[in-house]
Design a protein around this motif. Structure first.
Motif, PDB file in Angstrom:
ATOM      1  N   PHE A 169       0.855  -1.185   0.000  1.00  0.00           N
ATOM      2  CA  PHE A 169       0.000   0.000   0.000  1.00  0.00           C
ATOM      3  C   PHE A 169       0.891   1.235   0.000  1.00  0.00           C
ATOM      4  N   PRO A 193      -0.106   4.689   1.871  1.00  0.00           N
ATOM      5  CA  PRO A 193      -1.020   5.667   2.492  1.00  0.00           C
ATOM      6  C   PRO A 193      -0.519   7.105   2.399  1.00  0.00           C
ATOM      7  N   SER A 232      -5.718   9.814   9.434  1.00  0.00           N
ATOM      8  CA  SER A 232      -5.607   8.388   9.142  1.00  0.00           C
ATOM      9  C   SER A 232      -4.145   7.942   9.143  1.00  0.00           C
ATOM     10  N   LEU A 261      -2.366   5.296  11.734  1.00  0.00           N
ATOM     11  CA  LEU A 261      -1.600   4.152  11.233  1.00  0.00           C
ATOM     12  C   LEU A 261      -0.206   4.117  11.862  1.00  0.00           C
ATOM     13  N   LEU A 290       4.365  -0.285   2.997  1.00  0.00           N
ATOM     14  CA  LEU A 290       3.918   1.106   2.890  1.00  0.00           C
ATOM     15  C   LEU A 290       4.628   1.870   1.776  1.00  0.00           C
ATOM     16  N   ILE A 317      -5.729   0.719   6.981  1.00  0.00           N
ATOM     17  CA  ILE A 317      -5.713   1.223   5.600  1.00  0.00           C
ATOM     18  C   ILE A 317      -7.074   1.029   4.950  1.00  0.00           C
ATOM     19  N   GLN A 319      -9.345   3.676   6.182  1.00  0.00           N
ATOM     20  CA  GLN A 319      -9.040   4.966   5.567  1.00  0.00           C
ATOM     21  C   GLN A 319      -9.556   5.033   4.137  1.00  0.00           C
TER      22      GLN A 319
END
Length: 844
Positions: free
Chosen positions: A518, A520, A536, A540, A628, A662, A665
């Motif tokens: 991901f 974010p 968010s 996290l 991430l 995630i 979010q």
């Protein structure tokens, strides 16, 4: 407006002179046609009778409970009792074999087009129902089989209805219409002149009856013969009657048990006349006639008959039996205030294939036998009965073709149901009619809210393994996706991989070769770092830094907030830097630590060294450096289908909480930013895993608030105990899910009481649920699903095309086969298309 009835298009042969020329036969037909004109949307016969008609919308079959059938029966009683003596109620139900024709005007997706091809020309029984109320001319003689208006040399009314009488009749029929509509079971609409007589583009009811035409079929020249065979045009006809007491069932009622769907624990109901209505699969017209009599005159006549039979009873046992029956009739009439009527019921069936007459006879006879009635085929009186049942001509029904009864018993023979109808909404999911599989559009979201059935679009789906749960959900998700819905789906088991590959959605899953990724920190072009995005990311980071048992201080929270603000300012000044955790970590290490020192931030306020040490595993070269720092599948906000498959990480204490946050979010961002766009979050079996990681409160929040953002939350589970085990989730899901969807519950029969109590299922709905997948149509592959929308429940088929099947399938062997064809042909679409073609060739 006055419309003269010209029936030049319908020619009656064999009733007049067999050898006359067509034009002469047409003139003869016009002379003998019993109706004179249509005025003020009412039909006036040449004998002075006036008829008004209504098109009715009836309840759908298999949807009413015992109590609802009783209530519907009372609706008919109240409506008919408002009519004065001398009126005739003629209900006419048309059941015509038809085929499904998909809409080909618009361009459709691969699966929608495949579905259209699969269901094209699927046979089903089209149903239209009418009720006609006739006010007989008070001067006309009672009709009989000895004299019919077919045999009269001229049709001249002996009297005329005064304006006052006509106004009273209009008032009564208006009350009749209003009473029929009460209760919400029936929707009557008064027939207009055009519906009676037809137009250039529309066949009228009179033309349709004379030629036994389909509703959209335009009329033409049609011969009607009764000898040597009863034939209307190319249609071979058979007429069956229920007009003799000896042929009637011994008992009747508003409803009967339908054994095909009943079990030893439940009783499934249909109307008493359903076997010769919607359940009789052939072309037929069912005529139901109730002649309302003057109660005082009828009782006086019956008293005279009783005295006559009493005097003759000593000479014959048959007279003694008739005397007892007459006494019973009089006693019930007086004691219970019954309304006497004369009743007639007839069924006109037809086929265009003469070789099918035997099969037609067997079907109708079997249907009548299901009602415990003796099948009786009319031959001698067929012409008069057919002619009398012409809408508007029912006053010419021979009196000897009726039987005496009470209104309460006679109305049990009315056809009360129709087939499944599509929702009037333009949005929905394609499901199947339970009887035939004919596609019906079913709106589970908007129309139920508009009608007040539901207050939210949330859904709860329950079905054990193998019941077709994931199959149904795949079909629902695909339908919503194609209609513009943004969907976030959380799964365990790869049930939706095929659909995601087909439509090009984002599929996040974990494997050793390709771990879940991901980003974010990524902000789409044109977007900004809003408070929601910032919060968010902070949440996290805190969850990855701190354990669940560790709290965080206000100073730590503020320090992280300032750090994020500084990071995004740094990105604005250096657009060449790609936003991700790696660049965030480097910014903290190389630039922002100096800011902390300059601000004299103490270690107790924010332990930057500890933060960097813990988060080092998510930085380049760390154990979780992939998590991430994704560089693809970044546009989650505007991607309509995003699937998170958590099977491989559902026990991972590091990855699962991060992925859970995630997901939260992603959907909250869609929920708040995509205004006017329908949103759906669907949590499959994965909810059991994520609920343990603090997501129970999030699920509760979603189910309570998602409706405010044009969204719907859906939870899918196998075991109801899974819901019960989490009190927060149980209350959030059950109490906020007005739509409940259940699949085959055979495995839970012995403990269904718990499910019934938890979900608030009624006994009627329990019977519907236990009828799932019973008495399935031979030769068809499908399963059934029960859907409840705020108390309005129904069972549908889940039947799909072969292409849809192989996209949705969760069988491992079939999934491997699809993967092989996908690899061979380059895409799942081309692979499935080739697979289906190969299977068809093998079957051929």
């Amino acid at each position: 407006m006055v419309v003269m009835l010209m029936i030049g298009m319908v020619v009656v042969a064999a009733l007049i002179l067999q050898e006359k020329a067509p034009r002469q036969k047409t003139r003869q037909m016009e002379a003998h046609f019993p109706l004179y004109k249509v005025e003020d949307d009412a039909v006036l016969s040449k004998q002075g009778d006036v008829t008004v008609g209504f098109r009715l919308a009836l309840p759908e079959i298999f949807t009413l409970s015992n109590e609802e059938y009783e209530a519907l029966h009372h609706v008919w009683l109240r409506a008919i009792k408002i009519l004065p003596a001398g009126c005739i109620v003629h209900k006419q139900d048309w059941f015509v074999e038809d085929t499904y024709q998909p809409d080909t005007a618009e361009e459709k997706s691969f699966l929608s087009a495949a579905s259209d091809r699969f269901f094209n020309e699927r046979p089903f029984l089209a149903h239209q129902t009418y009720v006609f109320v006739t006010r007989k001319d008070i001067h006309r003689r009672p009709a009989s089989s000895v004299l019919s208006n077919l045999l009269r040399p001229a049709l001249i009314a002996t009297g005329k209805m005064e304006q006052r009488q006509y106004d009273e009749f209009k008032e009564k029929t208006a009350q009749f219409e209003k009473l029929l509509a009460e209760g919400g079971f029936i929707t009557p609409v008064r027939l207009s002149t055009d519906e009676w007589c037809g137009t250039d583009r529309h066949t009228g009811i009179l033309e349709r009856y004379c030629g036994l035409l389909e509703e959209k079929e335009l009329p033409g020249v049609t011969d009607i013969e009764f000898k040597p065979e009863f034939r209307i045009g190319s249609k071979y006809c058979q007429l069956y009657t229920l007009s003799d007491v000896d042929n009637l069932p011994s008992i009747c009622g508003p409803r009967v048990n339908y054994d095909a769907y009943s079990t030893d624990k439940t009783r499934f109901s249909v109307s008493f006349a359903a076997p010769i209505g919607q359940l009789l699969h052939c072309n037929h017209v069912y005529n139901q006639v109730l002649v309302i009599e003057d109660t005082s005159k009828t009782l006086k006549k019956m008293e005279a008959r009783r005295r006559r039979l009493q005097s003759l009873s000593r000479y014959s046992r048959e007279n003694a039996i008739n005397l007892d029956a007459t006494n019973a009739y009089l006693n019930e009439s007086i004691a219970h205030q019954r309304t006497p009527v004369r009743a007639h019921f007839s069924l006109l069936a037809w086929t265009e294939d003469r070789n099918q007459l035997t099969e037609l006879r067997n079907r109708v006879s079997a249907a009548l036998a299901q009602m415990d009635a003796l099948p009786y085929q009319e031959t001698a009186s067929a012409a008069q009965l057919y002619w009398a049942c012409l809408p508007g001509n029912i006053a010419d029904l021979p009196l000897n073709e009726t039987f005496e009864s009470f209104m309460e018993q006679a109305t049990c023979f009315l056809s009360q149901e129709t087939g499944y109808e599509s929702s009037v909404s333009s949005f929905g999911i394609r499901l199947g009619d339970r009887q035939t599989g004919k596609p019906v559009l079913t709106d589970l979201s908007d129309l139920p809210m508009k009608l007040g059935w539901t207050s939210a679009r949330n859904r709860f789906i329950l079905g054990p393994s193998g019941s077709g749960k994931s199959f149904f959900t795949n079909h629902m998700v695909r339908s919503y996706y194609e209609q513009g819905t943004h969907i976030v789906l959380i799964d365990v088991g790869h049930s939706y991989k095929g659909l995601c590959d087909l439509v090009g959605g984002y599929y996040f899953t974990y494997s050793e070769d390709n771990p879940i990724k991901f980003n974010p920190f990524y902000i789409e072009p044109g977007d900004t770092l809003d408070t929601e995005k910032k919060e968010s990311i902070k949440t996290l980071l805190l969850s990855l830094w701190k354990k669940d048992t560790e709290g965080f201080t206000r100073s730590e929270y503020i320090a992280l907030s300032n750090l994020l603000g500084g990071y995004y300012e740094h990105l604005d000044n250096h657009p060449e830097i790609f936003p991700c955790f790696n660049s965030f970590y480097e910014f903290l290490r190389d630039h922002y630590l100096e800011v902390f020192r300059r601000d004299n931030l103490k270690e107790r306020d924010f332990n930057a060294s500890n933060f960097m040490y813990v988060m080092r595993s998510f930085y380049q070269g760390g154990e979780f450096d992939y998590l991430l720092n994704a560089t693809e599948n970044l546009n989650l906000l505007h991607q309509p289908l995003v699937i998170f498959e958590l099977d491989a990480i559902k026990e991972n204490a590091i990855l699962l909480p991060a992925v859970t946050l995630i997901i939260m979010q992603v959907f909250i961002s869609k929920m708040r930013k995509l205004k006017g766009v329908r949103k759906m979050i669907l949590i499959e079996e994965a909810w059991k895993a994520i609920a343990r990681e603090g997501m129970a409160e999030y699920i509760k929040y979603l189910f309570k608030t998602v409706r405010k953002f044009f969204g719907e939350a859906i939870v899918v589970t196998q075991e109801v105990e899974d819901i019960i085990s989490s009190p927060v989730v149980k209350q959030a899901i059950i109490n906020n899910s007005d739509c409940k969807i259940l699949l085959d519950q055979t495995k839970y029969q012995n403990k269904f009481g718990l499910i019934q109590e938890l979900l608030g299922i009624t006994d009627k709905q329990k019977a519907e649920i236990f009828s799932l997948n019973k008495n399935k149509e031979p030769g068809r592959v499908y399963k059934e699903v029960w859907i409840d929308l705020g108390g309005h429940s129904k069972v549908y088929r889940i039947e799909v095309s072969p292409e849809e099947y192989y996209i949705y399938t969760t069988e491992q062997k079939e999934k491997v086969l699809v993967e092989k064809y996908t690899e061979k042909y380059g895409s799942i679409r081309a692979g499935v298309k080739a697979l289906v073609a190969d299977l068809k060739n093998k079957a051929a």
